[in-house]
Motif scaffolding. Structure first.
Motif, short mmCIF file in Angstrom:
data_model
loop_
_atom_site.label_atom_id
_atom_site.label_comp_id
_atom_site.label_asym_id
_atom_site.label_seq_id
_atom_site.Cartn_x
_atom_site.Cartn_y
_atom_site.Cartn_z
N ILE A 106 0.84 -1.20 0.00
CA ILE A 106 0.00 0.00 0.00
C ILE A 106 0.88 1.25 0.00
O ILE A 106 1.81 1.37 0.80
N ASP A 108 0.54 4.44 1.06
CA ASP A 108 -0.07 5.51 1.87
C ASP A 108 0.86 5.96 2.99
O ASP A 108 0.43 6.60 3.94
N PHE A 118 -7.84 -9.32 -4.99
CA PHE A 118 -8.00 -7.89 -5.29
C PHE A 118 -9.13 -7.67 -6.30
O PHE A 118 -9.27 -8.41 -7.27
N THR A 164 0.82 -1.39 -10.61
CA THR A 164 0.01 -0.80 -9.55
C THR A 164 -1.38 -1.43 -9.51
O THR A 164 -1.89 -1.96 -10.51
N SER A 166 -5.25 -0.18 -7.99
CA SER A 166 -5.91 1.04 -7.51
C SER A 166 -7.42 0.93 -7.64
O SER A 166 -7.96 0.02 -8.28
N TYR A 169 -10.44 -2.78 -3.70
CA TYR A 169 -10.18 -3.32 -2.37
C TYR A 169 -9.57 -4.71 -2.50
O TYR A 169 -9.59 -5.33 -3.56
N GLU A 181 -9.67 -1.34 1.82
CA GLU A 181 -9.83 -0.44 0.67
C GLU A 181 -8.45 -0.06 0.12
O GLU A 181 -7.52 0.23 0.89
N ILE A 182 -8.34 -0.03 -1.21
CA ILE A 182 -7.07 0.28 -1.87
C ILE A 182 -7.27 1.50 -2.77
O ILE A 182 -8.01 1.43 -3.76
N THR A 183 -6.63 2.61 -2.40
CA THR A 183 -6.61 3.77 -3.30
C THR A 183 -5.51 3.59 -4.32
O THR A 183 -5.73 3.73 -5.53
N LYS A 184 -4.31 3.24 -3.85
CA LYS A 184 -3.21 2.92 -4.76
C LYS A 184 -2.20 2.06 -4.02
O LYS A 184 -1.83 2.35 -2.88
N ALA A 185 -1.78 1.00 -4.68
CA ALA A 185 -0.76 0.11 -4.14
C ALA A 185 0.13 -0.33 -5.30
O ALA A 185 -0.21 -0.14 -6.47
#
Length: 250
Positions: A106, A108, A118, A164, A166, A169, A181-185
């Motif tokens: 992740i 963040d 995912f 990536t 994004s 989740y 929850e995944i905004t960007k990984a």
């Protein structure tokens, strides 16, 4: 280490070309050529898995081929060919996926590593560099056209498989596990790539004049780029590329 391997492979190819081209051509059964072209295609499964709901974009990488080929003429129609080349293969893709098993980090500030199923958007970049030795039979249709079919063995001296995840989740460990929850990984499987690739070759060459020709080969990998015990991508991926280029007769 990878840089040293690259330099040794280039030196080996260049040395082979100059050594063979400087020899007296007392046996016209051998034909020596320099080849230069580009690989266009994909590193992908042979069929689209159910987890990949749509492929939203694809783009090529800079993927040249440079090498040396030698053909031994058995008679006017048939021959045997081999050689050595540097082969760069790669691509980029964006896809919408659902419950695809993977491992991500992740982005963040926490850099938490998660593994699970995912759902969301996926972008992948593949860049692979191989030293390749082909072995194939040739058949001359006429003075202008030659067909070839055989196989190849490749050694990976540089590889990148990263990207990536994004806008979605991940269910940790199992489809009903904890939802994050995944905004960007991001993911990076460079060190998991298999060192060798084996596959089939099917192609043709068109003679332009006494020195130059154009060629096209379909190279179909039979070995997945990841070992069978690698789980972060839960399906096999193969190198499937079309090579188009020029030949120069020495």
């Amino acid at each position: 280490m990878k840089s040293l391997q690259y330099k040794l492979i280039v030196l080996m190819i260049v040395s082979s070309i100059f050594t063979l081209s400087s020899q007296e051509k007392t046996d016209n059964r051998f034909e020596h050529k320099i080849i230069a072209g580009f690989n266009i295609g994909a590193t992908a499964p042979t069929s689209i898995p159910a987890e990949i709901r749509s492929i939203d974009a694809w783009w090529p990488q800079f993927t040249p081929q440079l090498g040396y080929n030698v053909t031994y003429k058995l008679n006017q129609k048939w021959g045997l060919g081999s050689g050595i080349s540097l082969d760069y293969k790669g691509m980029g893709t964006r896809a919408t996926v659902k419950y695809i098993y993977t491992s991500i980090v992740i982005e963040d500030g926490s850099n938490d590593a998660l593994e699970g199923y995912f759902v969301g958007k996926n972008e992948t970049v593949v860049k692979l560099a191989y030293a390749t030795i082909p072995l194939y039979a040739t058949f001359n249709i006429n003075q202008s056209w030659q067909l070839r079919a055989g196989g190849y063995a490749s050694y990976l001296f540089s590889g990148k498989f990263s990207g990536t995840a994004s806008d979605g989740y991940i269910r940790v460990n199992e489809p009903t596990g904890e939802k994050v929850e995944i905004t960007k990984a991001s993911f990076d499987f460079n060190d998991k790539l298999r060192n060798f690739d084996f596959g089939l070759i099917l192609g043709a060459e068109r003679k332009i004049n006494d020195r130059f020709g154009i060629y096209s080969n379909l190279n179909w990998g039979l070995t997945s780029i990841f070992p069978s015990d690698f789980r972060a991508i839960d399906f096999n991926m193969y190198n499937i590329y079309l090579t188009i280029g020029l030949t120069y007769k020495l």
